[in-house]
Write a protein that holds these residues in place. Structure first.
Motif, PDB file in Angstrom:
ATOM      1  N   LYS A   1      -1.421 -10.943  -0.787  1.00 29.51           N
ATOM      2  CA  LYS A   1      -0.486  -9.972  -1.345  1.00 29.51           C
ATOM      3  C   LYS A   1      -0.500 -10.087  -2.872  1.00 29.51           C
ATOM      4  O   LYS A   1      -0.878 -11.131  -3.405  1.00 29.51           O
ATOM      5  CB  LYS A   1       0.944 -10.273  -0.866  1.00 29.51           C
TER       6      LYS A   1
ATOM      7  N   LYS B   1     -11.347 -11.717   4.557  1.00 27.96           N
ATOM      8  CA  LYS B   1     -10.118 -12.295   5.134  1.00 27.96           C
ATOM      9  C   LYS B   1     -10.381 -13.292   6.247  1.00 27.96           C
ATOM     10  O   LYS B   1      -9.516 -14.106   6.555  1.00 27.96           O
ATOM     11  CB  LYS B   1      -9.113 -11.223   5.537  1.00 27.96           C
TER      12      LYS B   1
ATOM     13  N   GLU C   1      -6.781  -5.141  -1.864  1.00 26.13           N
ATOM     14  CA  GLU C   1      -7.327  -4.855  -0.534  1.00 26.13           C
ATOM     15  C   GLU C   1      -8.847  -4.661  -0.619  1.00 26.13           C
ATOM     16  O   GLU C   1      -9.604  -5.205   0.189  1.00 26.13           O
ATOM     17  CB  GLU C   1      -6.638  -3.604   0.032  1.00 26.13           C
ATOM     18  N   ARG C   2      -9.248  -3.922  -1.624  1.00 29.94           N
ATOM     19  CA  ARG C   2     -10.687  -3.642  -1.798  1.00 29.94           C
ATOM     20  C   ARG C   2     -11.455  -4.922  -2.143  1.00 29.94           C
ATOM     21  O   ARG C   2     -12.536  -5.173  -1.616  1.00 29.94           O
ATOM     22  CB  ARG C   2     -10.823  -2.600  -2.933  1.00 29.94           C
TER      23      ARG C   2
ATOM     24  N   ALA D   1      -2.024  -3.086  -4.938  1.00 32.89           N
ATOM     25  CA  ALA D   1      -2.243  -3.425  -3.526  1.00 32.89           C
ATOM     26  C   ALA D   1      -3.592  -2.898  -3.046  1.00 32.89           C
ATOM     27  O   ALA D   1      -4.340  -3.600  -2.366  1.00 32.89           O
ATOM     28  CB  ALA D   1      -1.112  -2.862  -2.672  1.00 32.89           C
ATOM     29  N   GLU D   2      -3.911  -1.674  -3.460  1.00 34.42           N
ATOM     30  CA  GLU D   2      -5.196  -1.064  -3.065  1.00 34.42           C
ATOM     31  C   GLU D   2      -6.369  -1.858  -3.648  1.00 34.42           C
ATOM     32  O   GLU D   2      -7.351  -2.108  -2.975  1.00 34.42           O
ATOM     33  CB  GLU D   2      -5.280   0.388  -3.564  1.00 34.42           C
TER      34      GLU D   2
ATOM     35  N   LEU E   1       0.832  -1.206   0.000  1.00 30.12           N
ATOM     36  CA  LEU E   1       0.000   0.000   0.000  1.00 30.12           C
ATOM     37  C   LEU E   1       0.868   1.257   0.000  1.00 30.12           C
ATOM     38  O   LEU E   1       0.434   2.319  -0.436  1.00 30.12           O
ATOM     39  CB  LEU E   1      -0.946  -0.001   1.215  1.00 30.12           C
TER      40      LEU E   1
ATOM     41  N   ASN F   1      -4.525 -14.244   4.534  1.00 31.50           N
ATOM     42  CA  ASN F   1      -3.769 -13.027   4.238  1.00 31.50           C
ATOM     43  C   ASN F   1      -3.435 -13.047   2.746  1.00 31.50           C
ATOM     44  O   ASN F   1      -3.418 -14.107   2.123  1.00 31.50           O
ATOM     45  CB  ASN F   1      -2.514 -12.923   5.114  1.00 31.50           C
TER      46      ASN F   1
ATOM     47  N   GLY G   1     -10.237  -7.780   0.977  1.00 22.94           N
ATOM     48  CA  GLY G   1     -10.395  -7.339   2.366  1.00 22.94           C
ATOM     49  C   GLY G   1     -11.627  -7.866   3.096  1.00 22.94           C
ATOM     50  O   GLY G   1     -11.510  -8.391   4.203  1.00 22.94           O
TER      51      GLY G   1
END
Ligand SMILES: [Zn+2]
Length: 265
Positions: free
Chosen positions: A99, A89, A82-83, A78-79, A67, A97, A86
């Motif tokens: 990446k 998780k 994550e969106r 990464a963003e 991020l 997790n 996320g």
């Protein structure tokens, strides 16, 4: 004519290479290996620990999008993950997790400890929902313990060839002796067609349970099918997804049949 014969031979070689790997353990070495396998045990904790070590090695040896990466497009990958990832998780009682690796291979993999790694080139060709469908498939491999069972088998096989005839050696020794090689072996684990199909079904249910259209799963596979048609089932192009995985076209059809069936209910 000679050229043709050569091509056919290479193709056959390619097709039998999987069996050849197992073949070397057959024959006179078998007794010693059987002894070692029974003496060498792998606990669930050891599998989890080796998975964590292996994924740590992979993270250290691949460019990871963070991020706070300096490079803008790396931050954006990464963003975006994550969106997309996320909200899930802790899905299904798991501790996941994730990446992004900034690499050209079109791939994604899951690890027995709940680590999921998605490659940036896969993100380039998939919509958010298609990516979530592939992530759902990878979560399936974790939840249904395909990764755990595959790792166990690899650890036992490696121990058998390394500590042949001896009862010495632990999983930690095995990992430490060649962390990079072992990591690649673990992540190169292939699953059976049944496991792949079960993971597809898991992803289908995952999408439906989260209010997504399962068509995204079929659409994602269709992209693999199109690539296979264009480039052939080349190792460098999403091959991991197509080599052990059933034929992409068949997977598209299977998902679409399932959607049709559920609409009739
Ligand atoms: Zn799979």
């Amino acid at each position: 004519m000679n050229k043709l014969v050569f091509t056919v031979a290479v193709m056959l070689l390619g097709m039998t290479s999987v069996h050849a790997q197992f073949g070397k353990f057959r024959g006179k070495k078998l007794d010693a290996i059987t002894t070692a396998v029974t003496a060498f045990t792998v606990s669930d904790e050891e599998i989890a620990a080796s998975a964590t070590e292996a994924v740590k090695w992979m993270d250290e040896n691949n460019p990871v999008c963070e991020l706070n990466s300096k490079q803008k497009d790396m931050r954006e990958y990464a963003e975006r993950l994550e969106r997309i990832f996320g909200p899930y998780k802790n899905y299904d009682g798991l501790d996941l997790n994730y990446k992004v690796y900034y690499v050209t291979d079109i791939n994604a993999f899951a690890c027995a400890d709940g680590s999921v790694r998605v490659f940036s080139s896969l993100m380039d060709i998939m919509t958010d929902d298609e990516l979530l469908a592939i992530i759902g498939h990878e979560i399936g491999h974790v939840k249904l313990e395909h990764t755990k069972n595959a790792y166990k088998q690899i650890l036992l096989t490696e121990a058998a060839s390394k500590y042949v005839g001896s009862t010495k050696g632990t999983v930690a020794d095995l990992m430490n002796s060649d962390l990079g090689g072992m990591s690649q072996k673990l992540f190169g684990a292939s699953f059976s067609r049944k496991q792949e199909t079960d993971s597809d079904d898991y992803s289908y249910a995952f999408l439906v349970a989260n209010g997504k259209n399962p068509q995204a799963l079929a659409d994602g596979f269709q992209k693999f099918a199109d690539m296979e048609k264009e480039y052939g089932a080349d190792k460098s192009l999403g091959a991991k997804m197509s080599s052990s995985h059933p034929d992409s076209e068949k997977r598209v059809k299977r998902v679409e049949d399932k959607i049709k069936k559920s609409a009739k209910k």
